[in-house]
Design a protein around this motif. Structure first.
Motif, short mmCIF file in Angstrom:
data_model
loop_
_atom_site.label_atom_id
_atom_site.label_comp_id
_atom_site.label_asym_id
_atom_site.label_seq_id
_atom_site.Cartn_x
_atom_site.Cartn_y
_atom_site.Cartn_z
N THR A 173 -20.96 -5.96 2.83
CA THR A 173 -21.22 -4.86 2.50
C THR A 173 -20.10 -3.59 2.55
O THR A 173 -19.24 -3.97 3.29
N PHE A 174 -20.25 -2.46 2.15
CA PHE A 174 -19.24 -1.32 2.19
C PHE A 174 -19.84 -0.11 2.11
O PHE A 174 -21.23 0.04 1.58
N GLU A 175 -19.31 0.92 2.79
CA GLU A 175 -20.08 2.31 2.90
C GLU A 175 -19.32 3.24 2.10
O GLU A 175 -17.98 3.29 2.39
N THR A 176 -20.05 4.27 1.52
CA THR A 176 -19.64 5.41 0.81
C THR A 176 -20.42 6.61 1.01
O THR A 176 -21.54 6.30 1.59
N PRO A 177 -19.95 7.86 0.55
CA PRO A 177 -21.01 8.66 0.85
C PRO A 177 -22.23 8.47 0.18
O PRO A 177 -23.16 9.12 0.65
N ALA A 178 -22.31 7.76 -0.94
CA ALA A 178 -23.52 7.54 -1.49
C ALA A 178 -24.33 6.24 -0.95
O ALA A 178 -25.48 6.42 -0.84
N LEU A 179 -23.55 5.08 -0.95
CA LEU A 179 -23.95 3.86 -0.35
C LEU A 179 -23.86 3.84 1.26
O LEU A 179 -22.83 3.26 1.66
N THR A 180 -24.79 4.44 1.90
CA THR A 180 -24.57 4.80 3.46
C THR A 180 -25.18 3.52 3.93
O THR A 180 -25.98 2.53 3.26
N ALA A 181 -25.49 3.40 5.35
CA ALA A 181 -25.76 2.49 6.15
C ALA A 181 -27.32 2.35 5.98
O ALA A 181 -27.60 1.10 5.85
N GLN A 182 -27.87 3.36 5.86
CA GLN A 182 -29.37 3.59 5.52
C GLN A 182 -29.68 2.81 4.16
O GLN A 182 -30.75 2.03 4.08
N PHE A 183 -28.85 3.09 3.14
CA PHE A 183 -28.91 2.39 1.66
C PHE A 183 -29.16 0.88 1.87
O PHE A 183 -29.87 0.18 1.58
N TRP A 184 -28.08 0.39 2.62
CA TRP A 184 -27.65 -1.02 2.70
C TRP A 184 -29.02 -1.73 3.48
O TRP A 184 -29.52 -2.80 3.20
N ASP A 185 -29.57 -1.22 4.71
CA ASP A 185 -30.32 -1.67 5.49
C ASP A 185 -31.72 -1.69 4.54
O ASP A 185 -32.60 -2.59 4.64
N THR A 186 -31.88 -0.35 3.93
CA THR A 186 -33.34 -0.58 3.28
C THR A 186 -33.47 -1.43 1.96
O THR A 186 -34.06 -2.32 1.62
#
Length: 417
Positions: A32-45
């Motif tokens: 995965t990758f993280e951005t201000p929108a696609l946060t760690a919480q987004f990916w985990d959820t």
């Protein structure tokens, strides 16, 4: 050292628990990758949501250390650690090595409005779940009103807006220049509008040797970006500004305009929405050209530890209404599901979103967003990165034709099988 470094990164970023893995469970790695929108919480959820529909799957999440997940995936490949699942990569970088599995066409036809939108030589490696417009030009309505500026309809009017903002002491155009992908937005818009807007088949023609980057129309489009730079359209320190800081600066009223992908809509809070609007980068004659990209997330490795379960997880992730709702709200994604309409997601969106989404359903001139699409119009492996970098090089190098000539050479070398 590379192998040890990547192994250490994997160990630090993988999602794991101390409980033993149940019998019959397959452990799959997901880049995965993280951005201000696609946060760690987004990916985990989102991972947890897809796992509900795919029992017997455990996911080890890997986070790319930079926005360039293609480059990181290649590093992992070189060290024998190619992920089982990959988020939003460019398939053309990997299909020649037969590293990716195509999705079955019946599933694509049953679920998506444009089932062939991500097709490469008849095969689809990324589900066409959502679409983006990139770039759009976001603008600060308050700054425009204060300086009696109207939304420009032609390129000449756009240049005039730049001059008015500069004269008023306002940075005309925000630019996330520190990262090639984000620095590329004005250039992507110009070439998409001025070149592909007149020849939708330009990329196919480039593969066939019928067009070149050094053609006069391409040089003219890129020269516009150089002219903006020399006219002072960007802040002098633009090449030192990363994506997150550029977002914050623009939202704080530090610039009048900001060319960026439609995903930026998700960064505009409801209480700010009245102050911002969007328009497409204008063409010389005022014709509307929409650089369009049908995207998606989950690609599946052909060498996954359990390909059947990897495909099942990828499909579940891609069809999850909860996941797409999150992407609509946080990343400005435009849904492309056949059986679910926007209102069915019950997503909270702003007028900025609905105005932009209207372009998706309108009859207008849509072209492939050059350098960004993941279908037959994608550039050869590695060339998109070089194209992005030209946006940065133009700040110090005025030899437009020379830089485009280097792109032609890189294309020809990369396109050779």
């Amino acid at each position: 050292m590379l192998t040890l470094s990547i192994a250490a990164t994997l160990a630090l970023t993988a999602c794991s628990t101390s409980s033993p893995t149940p019998a019959g469970t397959s452990t799959l790695s997901f880049l995965t990758f993280e951005t201000p929108a696609l946060t760690a919480q987004f990916w985990d959820t989102s991972i947890a949501d897809a796992q509900k529909a795919t029992p017997g799957v455990k996911i080890n999440k890997i986070v790319s250390p930079s926005a360039d997940r293609n480059a990181y995936a290649k590093q992992l490949q070189a060290s024998g650690q190619f992920p089982d699942l990959l988020a939003s990569i460019n398939p053309k970088d990997f299909i020649d090595a037969k590293l990716l599995m195509p999705f079955d066409k019946e599933w694509l036809q049953a679920n998506f409005l444009q089932p062939e939108a991500n097709s490469i030589k008849g095969a689809t490696y990324i589900p066409p779940t959502n679409s983006q417009i990139l770039p759009m030009v976001f603008y600060n309505k308050d700054i425009f009103a204060k300086n009696n500026i109207s939304v420009p309809k032609t390129w000449a009017e756009f240049v005039g807006v730049v001059a008015k903002l500069k004269a008023a002491g306002v940075t005309p155009i925000e630019l996330a220049g520190a990262e090639p992908w984000s620095a590329s937005m004005p250039l992507v818009g110009l070439v998409s509008a001025d070149v592909l807007g007149k020849n939708k088949n330009w990329v196919a023609d480039r593969y066939a040797g019928k067009t070149n980057f050094t053609d006069a129309n391409v040089v003219a489009a890129v020269q516009k970006q150089r002219d903006l730079i020399t006219a002072g359209a960007f802040d002098k320190g633009a090449l030192g500004v990363n994506y997150a800081d550029a977002n914050a600066q623009f939202l704080a009223g530090k610039a009048g305009m900001y060319p960026m992908g439609s995903w930026f809509i998700g960064q505009i809070k409801p209480e700010q929405a009245a102050s911002f609007g969007t328009f497409m980068l204008p063409t010389d004659d005022g014709s509307l050209v929409v650089p369009f990209n049908v995207g998606g997330t989950t690609a599946v490795s052909a060498k996954a530890a359990d390909t059947a379960k990897a495909v099942a997880f990828a499909k579940a992730w891609s069809l999850s209404p909860n996941n797409l709702k999150a992407l609509i709200e946080s990343d400005g994604a435009f849904p492309m599901f056949k059986n679910i309409k926007l209102e069915d997601f019950d997503a909270k969106v702003t007028p900025v979103y609905t105005d932009a989404f209207a372009l998706v359903g309108q009859e207008n001139t849509k072209v492939s967003s050059i350098g960004w699409v993941t279908n037959d119009d994608a550039m050869p492996p590695g060339v998109a990165d070089l194209f992005y970098a030209v946006s940065q090089q133009l700040f110090t190098n005025g030899d437009v034709a020379g830089q485009l000539g280097a792109l032609d050479k890189a294309w020809d070398k990369a396109a050779v099988k």
